[in-house]
Design a protein around this motif. Structure first.
Motif, PDB file in Angstrom:
ATOM      1  N   LYS A  10       0.819  -1.222   0.000  1.00 42.39           N
ATOM      2  CA  LYS A  10       0.000   0.000   0.000  1.00 42.39           C
ATOM      3  C   LYS A  10       0.848   1.266   0.000  1.00 42.39           C
ATOM      4  O   LYS A  10       0.407   2.325  -0.443  1.00 42.39           O
ATOM      5  CB  LYS A  10      -0.937  -0.009   1.210  1.00 42.39           C
ATOM      6  CG  LYS A  10      -1.959  -1.140   1.185  1.00 42.39           C
ATOM      7  CD  LYS A  10      -2.902  -1.094   2.364  1.00 42.39           C
ATOM      8  CE  LYS A  10      -3.939   0.004   2.204  1.00 42.39           C
ATOM      9  NZ  LYS A  10      -4.997  -0.075   3.235  1.00 42.39           N
TER      10      LYS A  10
ATOM     11  N   ASP B 259      -6.045 -12.159   2.940  1.00 41.62           N
ATOM     12  CA  ASP B 259      -7.414 -12.439   2.518  1.00 41.62           C
ATOM     13  C   ASP B 259      -8.236 -12.784   3.751  1.00 41.62           C
ATOM     14  O   ASP B 259      -7.935 -13.751   4.455  1.00 41.62           O
ATOM     15  CB  ASP B 259      -7.384 -13.615   1.537  1.00 41.62           C
ATOM     16  CG  ASP B 259      -8.742 -13.989   0.988  1.00 41.62           C
ATOM     17  OD1 ASP B 259      -9.738 -13.406   1.446  1.00 41.62           O
ATOM     18  OD2 ASP B 259      -8.803 -14.864   0.113  1.00 41.62           O
ATOM     19  N   ASP B 260      -9.301 -12.009   4.010  1.00 37.97           N
ATOM     20  CA  ASP B 260     -10.140 -12.314   5.173  1.00 37.97           C
ATOM     21  C   ASP B 260     -11.253 -13.308   4.850  1.00 37.97           C
ATOM     22  O   ASP B 260     -12.114 -13.590   5.663  1.00 37.97           O
ATOM     23  CB  ASP B 260     -10.748 -11.033   5.758  1.00 37.97           C
ATOM     24  CG  ASP B 260     -11.631 -10.290   4.767  1.00 37.97           C
ATOM     25  OD1 ASP B 260     -11.896 -10.831   3.667  1.00 37.97           O
ATOM     26  OD2 ASP B 260     -12.048  -9.161   5.083  1.00 37.97           O
TER      27      ASP B 260
ATOM     28  N   PHE C 183      -6.758  -8.037  -2.023  1.00 39.82           N
ATOM     29  CA  PHE C 183      -7.755  -7.041  -2.425  1.00 39.82           C
ATOM     30  C   PHE C 183      -7.102  -5.672  -2.625  1.00 39.82           C
ATOM     31  O   PHE C 183      -7.468  -4.918  -3.529  1.00 39.82           O
ATOM     32  CB  PHE C 183      -8.883  -6.970  -1.398  1.00 39.82           C
ATOM     33  CG  PHE C 183      -9.740  -8.202  -1.358  1.00 39.82           C
ATOM     34  CD1 PHE C 183     -10.765  -8.383  -2.276  1.00 39.82           C
ATOM     35  CD2 PHE C 183      -9.513  -9.195  -0.422  1.00 39.82           C
ATOM     36  CE1 PHE C 183     -11.559  -9.522  -2.253  1.00 39.82           C
ATOM     37  CE2 PHE C 183     -10.292 -10.341  -0.386  1.00 39.82           C
ATOM     38  CZ  PHE C 183     -11.324 -10.507  -1.307  1.00 39.82           C
ATOM     39  N   ASP C 184      -6.121  -5.347  -1.766  1.00 40.37           N
ATOM     40  CA  ASP C 184      -5.378  -4.099  -1.951  1.00 40.37           C
ATOM     41  C   ASP C 184      -4.656  -4.110  -3.291  1.00 40.37           C
ATOM     42  O   ASP C 184      -4.565  -3.083  -3.973  1.00 40.37           O
ATOM     43  CB  ASP C 184      -4.355  -3.917  -0.825  1.00 40.37           C
ATOM     44  CG  ASP C 184      -5.002  -3.699   0.540  1.00 40.37           C
ATOM     45  OD1 ASP C 184      -6.164  -3.266   0.575  1.00 40.37           O
ATOM     46  OD2 ASP C 184      -4.336  -3.985   1.552  1.00 40.37           O
TER      47      ASP C 184
ATOM     48  N   ASP D 131      -7.060  -3.687  -6.159  1.00 45.29           N
ATOM     49  CA  ASP D 131      -7.644  -2.339  -6.089  1.00 45.29           C
ATOM     50  C   ASP D 131      -6.745  -1.283  -6.729  1.00 45.29           C
ATOM     51  O   ASP D 131      -7.182  -0.146  -6.951  1.00 45.29           O
ATOM     52  CB  ASP D 131      -7.923  -1.952  -4.635  1.00 45.29           C
ATOM     53  CG  ASP D 131      -9.249  -2.511  -4.134  1.00 45.29           C
ATOM     54  OD1 ASP D 131     -10.030  -3.042  -4.955  1.00 45.29           O
ATOM     55  OD2 ASP D 131      -9.502  -2.436  -2.915  1.00 45.29           O
TER      56      ASP D 131
ATOM     57  N   SER E 137     -11.139  -7.899   2.456  1.00 47.45           N
ATOM     58  CA  SER E 137     -10.003  -7.007   2.692  1.00 47.45           C
ATOM     59  C   SER E 137      -8.755  -7.858   2.847  1.00 47.45           C
ATOM     60  O   SER E 137      -8.819  -9.067   3.041  1.00 47.45           O
ATOM     61  CB  SER E 137     -10.238  -6.169   3.952  1.00 47.45           C
ATOM     62  OG  SER E 137     -10.344  -7.003   5.096  1.00 47.45           O
TER      63      SER E 137
END
Length: 514
Positions: free
Chosen positions: A50, A83-84, A94-95, A98, A90
């Motif tokens: 991120k 990975d939740d 997923f980051d 995204d 999230s």
């Protein structure tokens, strides 16, 4: 009747317009992100997705690696932070996907296998039913997490699984095509990472069959020399060392790429692998420090990666140097300090490799991996991502169909060393100019083995050029009487100018119907 025809044509044209995509392919810049780099032992070397990823630096980002669960025939997360298991969810995966919100042209791909997980493939390959179920589950997993494709990094299967590997790719393509057809969505990409060594190339890949099902091939054209070697050598030399009869002529990127072409791979589907680290060695003698001199072991671990026999570009920048040498024959640099020797890539040498890939009409270059470049700009004083920035600038300048995010001009960055060092060269030093447009006219046949050998080779150079360049033009596919995108290859089926002509003719036709 005329009203019905006009409405029908309008709807078809609208659908075509919405379905067509501007080419996000062209000359690819494929970059691997490694999930373990988030938690390296040395805090300064940790790469945080991120915080550190620039979504405009690469055209394709590959996430390495997810785990394979052979008993359940599915892929799974490697770390809980990825990975939740919720949708929408999230976590790092997923980051990662995204990032396309910042750069809609970006393609994100999930990689499975690698050095530690490839044995799981063997368990699944024993049954056609298992292969089909695994392919279905792969699509479910990557689709739920918004990945654009899957990268198969099976190291290294050998001849026993040569047929099964092709069948696996065929099933993947069948599943991906069916899902895209059913949902009228873009088809998921299939890429593979392949070996550089002669033995594995010959034993592992049925190339004429493989190319039917994959979008492109990431050739891992590195690790030609390493801690297993008895003499100094480069991790990823562009050309072979014909001047020394003790060097195996298959140990170079040029040999490897030409070997894949000889075996039937279209150049435009081959992506040349580059590496952000260098092979380091401990010299047997402080006075013998040329290419091919004797070593006693891999080089001592650097301060960031803490790996013997391998140094990241950042560690090489930090290293005190008695001399920096450019080897013209193999177009690589090496440096030494007392008994520490390292061969490596820098912005000058990596620019030549991008130019080589463009001129030989290869599909692009691949970089392993983001965390090995100076991603903060703290250590090499050449700005953030000096290696990948050079790749981006040169490819956008030289490759006519590379998507350019903004107008950029390659520039020479002059830095002053913080240590006392002597810079020398073998033969004459060549560097790519700031315009990066001078043509390198050399092309030789050469290749790879994972270990150093002492095969005697002729002193003459065999020349093989990949020429003429194959047309990367736009292709048209008609399915179910409608024009749709060939999303398998991520190519545009109609150029922008062609689309304008089509729309203009249609408007004229509608006017006549009125």
């Amino acid at each position: 009747m005329a009203d019905f025809l006009s409405k029908t044509i309008f709807r078809v044209l609208l659908w075509i317009t919405l379905t067509l995509q501007i080419d996000a392919g062209g000359f690819k810049r494929v970059c691997y992100y490694t999930n373990w780099s988030e938690n390296r032992a040395v805090v300064e070397s940790r790469f945080h997705l991120k915080e550190h990823i620039d979504p405009f630096l690469c055209t394709h980002l590959i996430y390495a690696f997810a785990n394979i669960n052979p008993s359940k025939l599915r892929i799974e997360r490697a770390y809980p932070t990825e990975d939740d298991r919720l949708l929408p969810g999230s976590g790092l995966m997923f980051d990662f996907t995204d990032l396309k919100k910042k750069n809609p042209k970006l393609k994100t791909i999930l990689s499975i296998g690698g050095e530690t997980s490839s044995d799981a493939f063997k368990v699944i390959m024993g049954s056609d039913k298992n292969i089909k179920s695994f392919a279905e589950n792969i699509h479910i997993y990557i689709n739920d997490r918004n990945f654009d494709g899957i990268d198969i990094n099976w190291e290294y299967r050998g001849s026993i699984y040569k047929t099964e590997f092709v069948y696996f790719l065929k099933e993947l393509r069948s599943v991906f095509a069916a899902k895209a057809r059913d949902t009228r969505s873009e088809q998921k990409l299939i890429t593979i990472a392949t070996a550089a060594g002669k033995h594995f190339i010959e034993s592992s890949y049925d190339m004429p069959e493989i190319i039917k099902y994959v979008d492109f091939i990431n050739v891992m054209a590195f690790d030609y020399f390493g801690p297993w070697s008895q003499v100094t050598g480069f991790m990823a030399p562009l050309y072979s060392r014909y001047s020394d009869k003790n060097f195996d002529h298959t140990l170079s990127q040029n040999w490897t790429m030409n070997e894949y072409v000889r075996l039937g791979a279209p150049p435009e589907k081959l992506v040349l692998g580059l590496h952000g680290a260098g092979s380091s060695f401990t010299l047997k003698s402080m006075v013998n420090h040329s290419v091919g001199d004797a070593v006693s072991a891999g080089g001592k671990a650097g301060p960031l990666l803490k790996l013997e026999g391998r140094m990241a570009y950042t560690e090489i920048c930090m290293m005190g140097k008695d001399a920096v040498v450019y080897d013209k024959e193999q177009q690589q640099k090496f440096a030494y300090r007392r008994t520490l020797w390292v061969g490596y890539e820098d912005p000058d040498t990596i620019a030549k490799k991008v130019q080589y890939a463009v001129e030989n009409n290869f599909g692009g270059v691949m970089f392993w991996s983001l965390d090995l470049d100076d991603f903060t700009g703290r250590y090499c004083h050449q700005g953030k991502y000096p290696l990948l920035s050079k790749v981006k600038n040169v490819s956008e300048t030289l490759a006519p169909n590379t998507v350019v995010d903004k107008i950029t001009t390659p520039k020479v960055i002059v830095t002053k060393s913080t240590t006392s060092e002597t810079v020398v060269s073998l033969n004459t030093t060549e560097t790519l100019s700031s315009k990066a447009v001078d043509t390198i006219k050399t092309s030789v046949t050469q290749g790879t083995h994972q270990k150093q050998s002492t095969t005697t080779v002729p002193t003459t150079t065999t020349t093989t050029t990949v020429w003429p360049p194959r047309d990367r033009g736009f292709r048209l596919f008609i399915i179910d009487l409608l024009i749709i995108i060939d999303s398998r290859n991520s190519t545009t089926i109609l150029s922008f100018s062609g689309l304008i002509i089509l729309l203009s003719l249609s408007i004229c036709f509608l006017f006549l119907l009125r």
